[in-house]
Design a protein around this motif. Structure first.
Motif, short mmCIF file in Angstrom:
data_model
loop_
_atom_site.label_atom_id
_atom_site.label_comp_id
_atom_site.label_asym_id
_atom_site.label_seq_id
_atom_site.Cartn_x
_atom_site.Cartn_y
_atom_site.Cartn_z
N LEU A 1 23.88 -8.46 31.14
CA LEU A 1 23.60 -7.45 32.04
C LEU A 1 24.53 -7.05 32.99
O LEU A 1 24.69 -6.03 33.76
CB LEU A 1 22.24 -8.00 32.88
N ALA B 1 19.98 -3.61 30.16
CA ALA B 1 18.57 -3.55 30.64
C ALA B 1 17.80 -2.56 29.70
O ALA B 1 16.43 -3.11 29.68
CB ALA B 1 18.59 -3.22 32.06
N PHE C 1 18.85 -5.36 40.67
CA PHE C 1 18.10 -5.15 39.86
C PHE C 1 16.64 -4.43 40.07
O PHE C 1 16.21 -4.89 41.44
CB PHE C 1 17.81 -6.56 38.90
N LEU D 1 13.11 -6.64 36.64
CA LEU D 1 14.15 -7.18 35.57
C LEU D 1 14.31 -8.41 36.56
O LEU D 1 14.85 -9.77 36.02
CB LEU D 1 15.39 -6.49 35.65
#
Length: 293
Positions: A67, A74, A235, A239
């Motif tokens: 990420l 993602a 995020f 997430l």
């Protein structure tokens, strides 16, 4: 512990996972997204030294924290169908799932077959319980960047081995190795015996493995260090929870008695806040009822 609703698309894949220990979900990510992710990781593949040790293999390259390396990661990690399947497999054993690992893998030409193993064995409890215990601890998702085939090291799997957990080695003739195109995903249980195959071609085999585990286990990759608050606050809330910024009842994974998601925002409490399971609440109520009688 929760049981999730099973959608029409997820049903056949769940059946295959439960019966065989693995399933192939074909053509669920556009080729452009695979190419974008693979391109973003290209420099990391080139810069990362080869692995060391008899398990990883001397002719492989592995690195995590995906990420941090590509915005495309993602989209794979949070693919709705994949999450639905994973949550249905792991849901009976936890309140919420977590991201256990993201790892890019390159198997280079000449690499030998990896030793067969079950990924759940990283947690000793999986081997302490009876071999017929049905709990699952994680689900792996293999995403190819290049076509996978038996010749270039496609993952080898032993069908039904999730029901033979006491057997560390099973006859190699019982293994299967699938052809998998980029855009498709191979899912397999943590209790399924598997390994990376030997690469007998002149080209490297590249891909990514994403694994999800029960929310109360210590993850393979310490997500809160890989994605500290200054990173995770960018995020989406979903997430951020997936990488560990959430409490798992009862009160597991808290910071000063509070949900770690508060580290990502402005809201602060003055003291600890309980996050209890149904069993703990029932016990407290029973205790108080007894005390009043």
């Amino acid at each position: 512990m929760k049981h999730r609703r099973i959608g029409h698309a997820a049903g056949p894949h769940l059946d295959a996972l439960k019966n065989q220990g693995f399933c192939l979900v074909e053509n669920i990510i556009p080729a452009a997204m695979v190419e974008g992710l693979a391109s973003d990781l290209g420099d990391s593949f080139a810069a990362t030294p080869v692995s060391d040790g008899p398990f990883y293999g001397a002719d492989t390259v592995r690195f995590g924290g995906l990420l941090n390396r590509s915005p495309f990661a993602a989209l794979f990690i949070q693919h709705p169908l994949i999450l639905e399947i994973v949550e249905n497999i792991l849901g009976p054993w936890c309140d919420n799932i977590q991201l256990n690992l993201t790892q890019a893998i390159e198997i280079r030409p000449g690499a030998e077959q990896q030793v067969p193993h079950r990924d759940q064995d990283m947690w000793p409890v999986s081997r302490m319980l009876p071999s017929d215990h049905e709990a699952e601890y994680l689900v792996n998702v293999m995403w190819p960047f290049t076509p996978y085939a038996p010749e270039n090291g496609s993952t080898m799997l032993w069908p039904g081995s999730h029901r033979r957990r006491a057997e560390d080695l099973i006859d190699p003739d019982e293994a299967v190795s699938l052809e998998i195109d980029p855009g498709s995903a191979l899912l397999f249980l943590g209790s399924t015996l598997h390994c990376g195959g030997a690469n007998g071609t002149m080209a490297a085999r590249r891909g990514m493995i994403v694994s999800y585990s029960l929310g109360w286990l210590k993850p393979y990759e310490i997500q809160s260090l890989v994605y500290p608050p200054e990173k995770a606050r960018h995020f989406s809330p979903d997430l951020a929870r997936l990488v560990g910024y959430q409490v798992h009842r009862p009160n597991l994974g808290n910071v000063e008695g509070r949900c770690p998601s508060e580290l990502l925002g402005e809201r602060q409490h003055s003291g600890a806040v309980d996050a209890l399971g149904d069993e703990q609440i029932a016990l407290i109520e029973a205790f108080r009822s007894q005390a009043r009688s």
